[in-house]
Design a protein around this motif. Structure first.
Motif, PDB file in Angstrom:
ATOM      1  N   ASN A 176       7.876 -38.612 -63.229  1.00 45.09           N
ATOM      2  CA  ASN A 176       7.195 -37.655 -64.103  1.00 45.09           C
ATOM      3  C   ASN A 176       6.781 -36.419 -63.309  1.00 45.09           C
ATOM      4  O   ASN A 176       6.972 -35.271 -63.755  1.00 45.09           O
ATOM      5  N   ALA A 177       6.252 -36.628 -62.111  1.00 46.14           N
ATOM      6  CA  ALA A 177       5.837 -35.502 -61.265  1.00 46.14           C
ATOM      7  C   ALA A 177       7.044 -34.674 -60.828  1.00 46.14           C
ATOM      8  O   ALA A 177       6.998 -33.434 -60.842  1.00 46.14           O
ATOM      9  N   TRP A 178       8.137 -35.332 -60.436  1.00 43.38           N
ATOM     10  CA  TRP A 178       9.361 -34.605 -60.027  1.00 43.38           C
ATOM     11  C   TRP A 178       9.858 -33.721 -61.159  1.00 43.38           C
ATOM     12  O   TRP A 178      10.219 -32.564 -60.937  1.00 43.38           O
ATOM     13  N   LEU A 179       9.880 -34.288 -62.370  1.00 44.25           N
ATOM     14  CA  LEU A 179      10.389 -33.526 -63.519  1.00 44.25           C
ATOM     15  C   LEU A 179       9.456 -32.368 -63.848  1.00 44.25           C
ATOM     16  O   LEU A 179       9.923 -31.261 -64.155  1.00 44.25           O
ATOM     17  N   ASN A 180       8.142 -32.598 -63.789  1.00 43.39           N
ATOM     18  CA  ASN A 180       7.189 -31.523 -64.046  1.00 43.39           C
ATOM     19  C   ASN A 180       7.387 -30.375 -63.060  1.00 43.39           C
ATOM     20  O   ASN A 180       7.326 -29.199 -63.439  1.00 43.39           O
ATOM     21  N   LEU A 181       7.632 -30.701 -61.790  1.00 47.58           N
ATOM     22  CA  LEU A 181       7.887 -29.669 -60.782  1.00 47.58           C
ATOM     23  C   LEU A 181       9.159 -28.885 -61.108  1.00 47.58           C
ATOM     24  O   LEU A 181       9.209 -27.670 -60.943  1.00 47.58           O
ATOM     25  N   ALA A 182      10.179 -29.606 -61.562  1.00 47.74           N
ATOM     26  CA  ALA A 182      11.453 -28.957 -61.883  1.00 47.74           C
ATOM     27  C   ALA A 182      11.321 -28.036 -63.089  1.00 47.74           C
ATOM     28  O   ALA A 182      11.909 -26.953 -63.123  1.00 47.74           O
ATOM     29  N   VAL A 183      10.544 -28.463 -64.079  1.00 47.08           N
ATOM     30  CA  VAL A 183      10.364 -27.665 -65.298  1.00 47.08           C
ATOM     31  C   VAL A 183       9.501 -26.441 -65.003  1.00 47.08           C
ATOM     32  O   VAL A 183       9.752 -25.338 -65.488  1.00 47.08           O
ATOM     33  N   GLY A 184       8.460 -26.633 -64.180  1.00 45.84           N
ATOM     34  CA  GLY A 184       7.601 -25.522 -63.770  1.00 45.84           C
ATOM     35  C   GLY A 184       6.606 -25.112 -64.839  1.00 45.84           C
ATOM     36  O   GLY A 184       6.324 -25.846 -65.783  1.00 45.84           O
ATOM     37  N   GLY A 185       6.080 -23.902 -64.680  1.00 46.20           N
ATOM     38  CA  GLY A 185       5.109 -23.383 -65.642  1.00 46.20           C
ATOM     39  C   GLY A 185       3.847 -24.228 -65.684  1.00 46.20           C
ATOM     40  O   GLY A 185       3.305 -24.624 -64.648  1.00 46.20           O
ATOM     41  N   SER A 186       3.399 -24.524 -66.891  1.00 42.84           N
ATOM     42  CA  SER A 186       2.165 -25.299 -67.064  1.00 42.84           C
ATOM     43  C   SER A 186       2.310 -26.740 -66.585  1.00 42.84           C
ATOM     44  O   SER A 186       1.300 -27.432 -66.375  1.00 42.84           O
ATOM     45  N   LYS A 187       3.552 -27.183 -66.400  1.00 48.19           N
ATOM     46  CA  LYS A 187       3.789 -28.559 -65.954  1.00 48.19           C
ATOM     47  C   LYS A 187       3.415 -28.760 -64.477  1.00 48.19           C
ATOM     48  O   LYS A 187       3.262 -29.888 -64.028  1.00 48.19           O
ATOM     49  N   ILE A 188       3.297 -27.672 -63.713  1.00 47.35           N
ATOM     50  CA  ILE A 188       2.966 -27.789 -62.292  1.00 47.35           C
ATOM     51  C   ILE A 188       1.602 -28.443 -62.117  1.00 47.35           C
ATOM     52  O   ILE A 188       1.409 -29.306 -61.254  1.00 47.35           O
ATOM     53  N   GLN A 189       0.639 -28.041 -62.926  1.00 45.23           N
ATOM     54  CA  GLN A 189      -0.709 -28.611 -62.838  1.00 45.23           C
ATOM     55  C   GLN A 189      -0.672 -30.110 -63.130  1.00 45.23           C
ATOM     56  O   GLN A 189      -1.378 -30.898 -62.470  1.00 45.23           O
ATOM     57  N   GLU A 190       0.151 -30.526 -64.097  1.00 48.36           N
ATOM     58  CA  GLU A 190       0.279 -31.958 -64.410  1.00 48.36           C
ATOM     59  C   GLU A 190       0.865 -32.710 -63.221  1.00 48.36           C
ATOM     60  O   GLU A 190       0.423 -33.812 -62.901  1.00 48.36           O
ATOM     61  N   ALA A 191       1.859 -32.118 -62.565  1.00 46.60           N
ATOM     62  CA  ALA A 191       2.451 -32.739 -61.389  1.00 46.60           C
ATOM     63  C   ALA A 191       1.407 -32.876 -60.284  1.00 46.60           C
ATOM     64  O   ALA A 191       1.306 -33.927 -59.626  1.00 46.60           O
ATOM     65  N   TYR A 192       0.616 -31.817 -60.078  1.00 48.47           N
ATOM     66  CA  TYR A 192      -0.420 -31.851 -59.047  1.00 48.47           C
ATOM     67  C   TYR A 192      -1.401 -32.997 -59.299  1.00 48.47           C
ATOM     68  O   TYR A 192      -1.785 -33.717 -58.367  1.00 48.47           O
ATOM     69  N   LEU A 193      -1.795 -33.169 -60.546  1.00 47.11           N
ATOM     70  CA  LEU A 193      -2.755 -34.221 -60.882  1.00 47.11           C
ATOM     71  C   LEU A 193      -2.183 -35.618 -60.623  1.00 47.11           C
ATOM     72  O   LEU A 193      -2.908 -36.535 -60.227  1.00 47.11           O
ATOM     73  N   ILE A 194      -0.876 -35.765 -60.840  1.00 51.62           N
ATOM     74  CA  ILE A 194      -0.232 -37.063 -60.559  1.00 51.62           C
ATOM     75  C   ILE A 194      -0.272 -37.338 -59.061  1.00 51.62           C
ATOM     76  O   ILE A 194      -0.656 -38.437 -58.622  1.00 51.62           O
ATOM     77  N   PHE A 195       0.118 -36.345 -58.248  1.00 56.22           N
ATOM     78  CA  PHE A 195       0.078 -36.529 -56.797  1.00 56.22           C
ATOM     79  C   PHE A 195      -1.357 -36.731 -56.309  1.00 56.22           C
ATOM     80  O   PHE A 195      -1.600 -37.509 -55.383  1.00 56.22           O
ATOM     81  N   GLN A 196      -2.310 -36.032 -56.933  1.00 53.08           N
ATOM     82  CA  GLN A 196      -3.717 -36.194 -56.568  1.00 53.08           C
ATOM     83  C   GLN A 196      -4.177 -37.621 -56.849  1.00 53.08           C
ATOM     84  O   GLN A 196      -4.888 -38.234 -56.041  1.00 53.08           O
ATOM     85  N   ASP A 197      -3.765 -38.162 -57.982  1.00 57.72           N
ATOM     86  CA  ASP A 197      -4.118 -39.538 -58.348  1.00 57.72           C
ATOM     87  C   ASP A 197      -3.546 -40.526 -57.331  1.00 57.72           C
ATOM     88  O   ASP A 197      -4.231 -41.478 -56.924  1.00 57.72           O
ATOM     89  N   PHE A 198      -2.300 -40.292 -56.909  1.00 59.19           N
ATOM     90  CA  PHE A 198      -1.696 -41.153 -55.884  1.00 59.19           C
ATOM     91  C   PHE A 198      -2.497 -41.094 -54.589  1.00 59.19           C
ATOM     92  O   PHE A 198      -2.738 -42.117 -53.949  1.00 59.19           O
ATOM     93  N   SER A 199      -2.904 -39.887 -54.198  1.00 58.40           N
ATOM     94  CA  SER A 199      -3.608 -39.733 -52.923  1.00 58.40           C
ATOM     95  C   SER A 199      -4.985 -40.378 -52.958  1.00 58.40           C
ATOM     96  O   SER A 199      -5.514 -40.775 -51.915  1.00 58.40           O
ATOM     97  N   GLU A 200      -5.575 -40.501 -54.145  1.00 55.41           N
ATOM     98  CA  GLU A 200      -6.887 -41.141 -54.262  1.00 55.41           C
ATOM     99  C   GLU A 200      -6.787 -42.660 -54.280  1.00 55.41           C
ATOM    100  O   GLU A 200      -7.705 -43.356 -53.824  1.00 55.41           O
ATOM    101  N   LYS A 201      -5.664 -43.182 -54.774  1.00 56.01           N
ATOM    102  CA  LYS A 201      -5.519 -44.631 -54.938  1.00 56.01           C
ATOM    103  C   LYS A 201      -4.755 -45.298 -53.795  1.00 56.01           C
ATOM    104  O   LYS A 201      -4.812 -46.521 -53.633  1.00 56.01           O
ATOM    105  N   ASN A 202      -4.012 -44.505 -53.016  1.00 54.95           N
ATOM    106  CA  ASN A 202      -3.170 -45.062 -51.959  1.00 54.95           C
ATOM    107  C   ASN A 202      -3.422 -44.294 -50.665  1.00 54.95           C
ATOM    108  O   ASN A 202      -4.091 -43.261 -50.656  1.00 54.95           O
ATOM    109  N   GLN A 203      -2.863 -44.812 -49.569  1.00 55.68           N
ATOM    110  CA  GLN A 203      -2.949 -44.062 -48.328  1.00 55.68           C
ATOM    111  C   GLN A 203      -2.121 -42.786 -48.461  1.00 55.68           C
ATOM    112  O   GLN A 203      -1.119 -42.736 -49.171  1.00 55.68           O
TER     113      GLN A 203
END
Length: 292
Positions: A176-203
């Motif tokens: 989902n994050a990869w696709l959001n990055l590829a689509v761009g625009g407003s989807k970038i913020q959604e991708a960032y939040l997914i990666f942020q969630d990963f960084s909070e839950k995992n090393q």
């Protein structure tokens, strides 16, 4: 009847998916595995070694009597460690395994084929082996291939299949994050939040840090991107995506990027950014000669 107990390889798989390769290796001694689970465990461990560029270890430890998934992983190690003029031999061996009716449909073999042909930028050949799906990894690889082909519409269809199977799966979230990055625009913020969630839950791992950094660069936050990328560089000084992203980020910040590009040329001479830089240098040299 299928087992409904806890998945003994969940932690190992998750570490591999997020790029915590050493953690995957260190925590791979899982007791009381079935024969199939033991093969999957070994496959994940050897793929982690490949991700850490320990190709010769994988090549030396997997012998000809090993199960098909392990033979496929060995071919991946051989492919990635071979000079360009020797990779064709590996591809021939891969085609031979794929052409064997008894083993050709093995999901890991098809996955490795997809990875190899994606490296070759032969996306149609890759899809011949991956497009039927069957596992979350195959669908996730399909998302990557379609993004490379600039077909976000087909990538989205693959993502929907993954979401229907397991919306919370690590690979579903990453895709989902990869696709959001590829689509761009407003989807970038959604991708960032997914990666942020990963960084909070995992090393924090290099792929997750790079994912956040690329989002930051898309949003114009180059200072934050640089901080994330330097953290990633501390974890792996030879990671190609970290070095490439640092080149781009440094240029936007008006900082020297030569050292990062030099490191990339040495450790990953076939990287796309190295090729682009070489082409730009050739064009510049020709222009100088014309003027002279």
């Amino acid at each position: 009847m299928a087992s409904t107990g806890p998945d003994p390889l969940f932690g190992l798989r998750n570490n591999f998916y997020i790029g915590a390769y050493q953690a995957a290796i260190n925590n791979s001694d899982v007791p009381n595995l079935s024969a199939d689970d033991a093969v999957e465990r070994d496959t994940l461990v050897y793929r982690s070694y490949i991700a850490l560029a320990s190709y010769q270890l994988v090549i030396s430890e997997i012998d000809d009597s090993a199960a098909t998934p392990l033979q496929a992983v060995k071919l991946l190690a051989l492919y990635l460690s071979s000079p360009d003029n020797k990779q064709e031999t590996v591809i021939t061996s891969l085609h031979e395994l794929l052409g064997d009716s008894a083993i050709g449909n093995n999901p890991i073999l098809r996955l490795i084929a997809g990875i190899v042909f994606m490296h070759e930028q032969d996306y149609n050949e890759a899809l011949k082996h991956t497009n039927a799906g069957g596992t979350m990894e195959l669908h996730a690889l399909n998302v990557q291939i379609f993004i490379k082909m600039h077909r976000s519409d087909y990538a989205e269809k693959q993502l929907r299949i993954m979401q229907q199977a397991d919306e919370d799966h690590t690979l579903t979230q990453l895709a989902n994050a990869w696709l959001n990055l590829a689509v761009g625009g407003s989807k970038i913020q959604e991708a960032y939040l997914i990666f942020q969630d990963f960084s909070e839950k995992n090393q924090m791992t290099s792929p997750i840090l790079n994912g956040k950094a690329v989002c930051c660069m898309h949003m114009g936050n180059f200072d934050e991107a640089e901080t994330l990328l330097l953290e990633a560089l501390n974890k792996d000084t030879k990671d190609s995506e970290t070095l490439a992203n640092l080149v781009v980020c440094s240029l936007h910040l008006g900082k020297p990027s030569t050292r990062y590009l030099s490191q990339l040329k040495i450790s990953h001479p076939d990287h796309m950014l190295v090729g682009r830089a070489a082409s730009a240098e050739e064009i510049f040299d020709r222009a100088v000669q014309t003027v002279a």
